[in-house]
Design a protein around this motif. Sequence first.
Motif, short mmCIF file in Angstrom:
data_model
loop_
_atom_site.label_atom_id
_atom_site.label_comp_id
_atom_site.label_asym_id
_atom_site.label_seq_id
_atom_site.Cartn_x
_atom_site.Cartn_y
_atom_site.Cartn_z
N LEU A 98 -2.59 -3.67 -8.19
CA LEU A 98 -3.88 -3.88 -7.53
C LEU A 98 -4.49 -5.21 -7.96
O LEU A 98 -4.99 -5.98 -7.13
N ILE A 144 -3.74 4.87 -5.61
CA ILE A 144 -5.12 4.65 -6.05
C ILE A 144 -6.09 5.04 -4.93
O ILE A 144 -7.30 4.92 -5.08
N LYS A 145 -5.53 5.45 -3.80
CA LYS A 145 -6.28 5.96 -2.65
C LYS A 145 -7.29 4.94 -2.12
O LYS A 145 -6.89 3.86 -1.67
N PHE A 146 -8.58 5.26 -2.17
CA PHE A 146 -9.60 4.44 -1.52
C PHE A 146 -9.57 2.99 -1.98
O PHE A 146 -9.55 2.05 -1.17
N TYR A 147 -9.54 2.76 -3.29
CA TYR A 147 -9.56 1.40 -3.83
C TYR A 147 -8.29 0.63 -3.48
O TYR A 147 -8.34 -0.58 -3.22
N GLY A 148 -7.17 1.33 -3.47
CA GLY A 148 -5.91 0.69 -3.07
C GLY A 148 -5.96 0.21 -1.63
O GLY A 148 -5.50 -0.89 -1.31
N TRP A 149 -6.54 1.03 -0.74
CA TRP A 149 -6.65 0.65 0.66
C TRP A 149 -7.60 -0.52 0.86
O TRP A 149 -7.32 -1.44 1.64
N ILE A 150 -8.72 -0.51 0.12
CA ILE A 150 -9.69 -1.61 0.21
C ILE A 150 -9.04 -2.92 -0.22
O ILE A 150 -9.23 -3.97 0.43
N VAL A 151 -8.27 -2.89 -1.29
CA VAL A 151 -7.60 -4.11 -1.78
C VAL A 151 -6.56 -4.59 -0.77
O VAL A 151 -6.41 -5.80 -0.56
N TYR A 169 0.84 -1.21 0.00
CA TYR A 169 0.00 0.00 0.00
C TYR A 169 0.88 1.25 0.00
O TYR A 169 0.64 2.18 -0.79
#
Length: 261
Positions: A167, A93-100, A86
């Motif tokens: 990702l 990628i911000k939000f999506y990167g953190w979710i992944v 991360y």
Amino acid sequence: MKKIDFRIALPNFITILGLCIGLNSIKLAFEGNFEKSIIFIVIAAILDSIDGRIARLINGTSKFGAELDSLTDFVNFGVCPGLIIYFWSLSNIKFYGWIVSLIFVVACCLRLARFNLSNENYFKNDWRVNFFSGVPAPAAAGLILLPMIFSFSEFNYIYLKNDFHNLIMVIIVSFLMVSKIPTYAFKKIQITKNIFIILAFIFVLYFGLLFNKTYETLVITGIFYLLLIPISFFNFINLKKTYEKKAKRKDGDSIISDEIF
């Protein structure tokens, strides 16, 4: 005061040392020192591979040690690599990167929980003991960090950093962890003395390359492991068919003997 046998304490000390090293990899990644963070994860993986073997060798296994090892694996090969990738790439990628990243950590947790249950239920002499169900946590950690390792190696001239590709890689590896795809475990493999000598030379050569060409050796190791996944899958299917045929023959022989007597 109840005393603890040193044979039981020693493997646990090694496990705790590996945990401290893994946690330090997060600190290094947070500071932007990603190359050293990779090295720390590799050291943690080496310690993880020897603590259990040392425990069995000196007859120092314990339920506490097994639980400690599992929790350490979750931190070192779930939380640490999830945060490292991360910080290095997915934060762009911000939000999506953190979710992944969260998906990977949760997948690692689920995979280890299932592994602990299967360890209790598996027969030690069962042929399936030589296979994991899904990609094990240390291997998964190496696979999601493979793009980063690639960028630090001498092969980086053919690599272009792409956050979206990273990702996708994390998502695929997360799926492989929680899947039931059989992967090699090599727990009860018996080899001849000649093969042992050859493997010993390969082992020495591998670690020699690992010390001198760390990232290049890790890249080749990661690619080799990826190639082993489909091989292990088809090998498992063939072995399953073979043992099912043997089981049917035994059942048939027992029925015939019952009819005779």
